[in-house]
Design a protein around this motif. Sequence first.
Motif, short mmCIF file in Angstrom:
data_model
loop_
_atom_site.label_atom_id
_atom_site.label_comp_id
_atom_site.label_asym_id
_atom_site.label_seq_id
_atom_site.Cartn_x
_atom_site.Cartn_y
_atom_site.Cartn_z
N THR A 135 5.64 71.66 47.41
CA THR A 135 5.63 70.95 48.69
C THR A 135 5.07 69.54 48.52
N GLY A 136 4.31 69.33 47.46
CA GLY A 136 3.71 68.02 47.24
C GLY A 136 2.65 67.67 48.27
N TYR A 340 10.39 76.04 45.85
CA TYR A 340 10.02 76.07 44.42
C TYR A 340 10.67 74.95 43.62
N GLY A 341 11.09 73.90 44.27
CA GLY A 341 11.66 72.76 43.54
C GLY A 341 13.11 72.52 43.88
N THR A 342 13.48 71.25 43.95
CA THR A 342 14.84 70.87 44.33
C THR A 342 15.78 71.00 43.13
N PRO A 343 17.10 70.95 43.38
CA PRO A 343 18.05 70.96 42.26
C PRO A 343 17.79 69.82 41.28
N ASN A 344 17.41 68.65 41.77
CA ASN A 344 17.10 67.54 40.85
C ASN A 344 15.94 67.89 39.92
N HIS A 345 14.92 68.51 40.51
CA HIS A 345 13.77 68.95 39.71
C HIS A 345 14.23 69.91 38.61
#
Lengths: 358, 396
Positions: A135-136, A340-345
């Motif tokens: 989430t940052g 749990y993180g984006t596709p870019n991540h």
Amino acid sequence: MAAVLERSPEILSTEDRTALIDQIHRLLADRCTQADVRRIMDSESGHDPALWRAIADLGLSGLTIPEAHGGTGFGPVELELVMEEAGASLLPAPLLSNALATALLHYCNHAAALADIASGTQIATVGFSGAHDWTGASDIRVSGERLTGTARFVTDAQIADLILIATDDGVFAVAAIETTITPLPTFDHTRRLADVRVDTPAIRIGGASAIKPALDLAIVALAGEQAGAARRMLDMTVDYARTRHQFGRAIGSFQAIKHMAADLLIEVESAISAARNAAQKLADDAPDKDAAIALAAFACTDAFVKVTADAIQMHGGIAFTWDHPAHLYLRRARANAQLYGTPNHWRERFIRALERQA
Amino acid sequence: MTDAQIKAEVEAWLATNWTGDLPPATQQFGRDPRSSWLAKVRDAGYATPRWPSEWFGRDYTNDQAKIVERAFAAVGAPGAGQDRTNLWANTALAHATPEFKREIVPKLLAGEVGMCLLYSEPGAGSDLAAIRTRAEPDGDDYAINGQKVWTSGAASADYGMLIARTDWDVPKHRGISFFFLPMKQPGVEVRPLRQITDEAHFNEVFITDARVSAANLLGPLNGGWSVLQTALAYERSVMGDAARGPRSGAGGPKGDAALIDLAREAGKLGDPLIRQDLARVIGYRMLNKLNTQRAKAEMAQGTSSPIMSLGKLAMSRILHEEARVRTTLLGPESLLEGPDHPRAEDANFLTLNAYFTSIGGGTDQIQRNIIGERVLGLPREPEVDRTIPFREVRAG
């Protein structure tokens, strides 16, 4: 640590696996219809305890909990298949939170809580802070003997009994009743999120090294959910394109629609292949498992988003109505694309894994 | 015979006859330089064990024939499995007249004749049934006039499998006949076709008053469309087999590493946008490989798998995307060509040759129709020319 989570391929034959999937398929067809999904998502808690009881009775609440701790003792491969079914029907139940939390407890060697989760009497979830905080925005701190701060966007926290806090200083267990839980108005009505504020004695149950393997399992589960949901959405869309007539023809006879459907089939089949491959690689603890998991993470997310977005377009006006299910799938897809993180991540993680392998 | 006896027999035959010193197969379509070995395999019944014994076969079941194929593969001997893969021989056996079959099938099994395909025309690409090459009866022969295109191996071929129109007053699929056309005759002119890659893998074939005996007609007169379907099915199965074999640089870790290495060489591996692009392309490749593996596993379990039909369309996206990423990595270097600029050559060749996959063997658009209709069960597009006499069909 016992490698129970990794030993699934040997214990389940293809027939047993098919029987397991049949069981959950029948349960969801019966108890998780579109009407049920809407009833549950419109309810105060977003949760149906009776449905959860039925799911627990099939052994799914403790699917990946070792048998010694009252669970079913299955591994990533079975979890992934179950999640395909759950995703297909947009099951509003804490399967994902539970799988992540039980894996984290397992890798922390903290078995005490597992029996109650396996039996379905307790629900557990995980909040993140630090390096794994997708989430940052979480700010949990360990100062002296106390754990303080807020873990943001914690899945199913509004119904959880046990909340694990995963931080760079280790994993902490907090009883939900000791926390302040603020439910959030979520875009995806079928999976609730809440902010969890803690100010409690720090009960450390394990080191930060337990987080990554637990997240691996959650990513596989999420990939399966997305692959299964994408397949269901495409099936619904193709059925509609076969029966909806305009200009005296089924709209699926128009190449404008047919070609979109063909492209989506590649997305769906690729998502299923990626999710199942990641599950198997994790089960085998294969040397290239990190790349396989990262690939599944971004491929399944992208596929689910594209399929649901195009599905609405292909349906036309009917899918712009609240009562049509397509938007519920799009909402889930867009929510999962952050979880749990984006596709870019995950693409970045994929390249890093390949660099390490080379 | 038991499986063990079949295995022992074929292994003994190979031990006696296979010496392992063959010239390599030069090309897919021309005469096969290994024909004396292939003739031996044919005469032993191992080229086509599934076929009846009067046609060089052994009446084997599929499982028994696989024992033979495995034994040949184990020692690296070619020539087995032709009852699955030899497009020409299978088509001839199924449809040729008894007289012509006796002449041609043995030669086809031994690779003693070069073959080519005379299907596509300038005006009949995706719509193959729109061919306008004509075959007209003339005594015991037919006279052929027209133009064919995209013909591999035409220069070295002894025969071409030809589709030509024999009735213009019926709908397009019902007026086509299928011939084995002798290529070495004055009315057949072969010209290499220069491609956008500056290679010439294909030819144009101009046919002017060429002659073919009525004995070389396959299937009934005007029944060529269904013969063609048999031939196309074998062609696809051969292409499927080829696609399953190893391919340099394509797919495996080697291919993935190559793209990452290129990015590193170009000093761009640290660029986050490039890394996203790399992940997408390498991901597409891996997903396609995983799909193929899953399809094979599902077929091995007896479940029919729709995934196989997706591979070509998926590969087309992979190649076009990889070409784009390679070009991005090179930047202005991609302005150059020639042997002194191999990286630019690679990227530019891939950019152009990607169309070989996205157009050849059915364009991406035709593939999407096939997937939509045969896999997803969507209805066909209405065809305005399906039921009217071909003579009345608009062309241009």
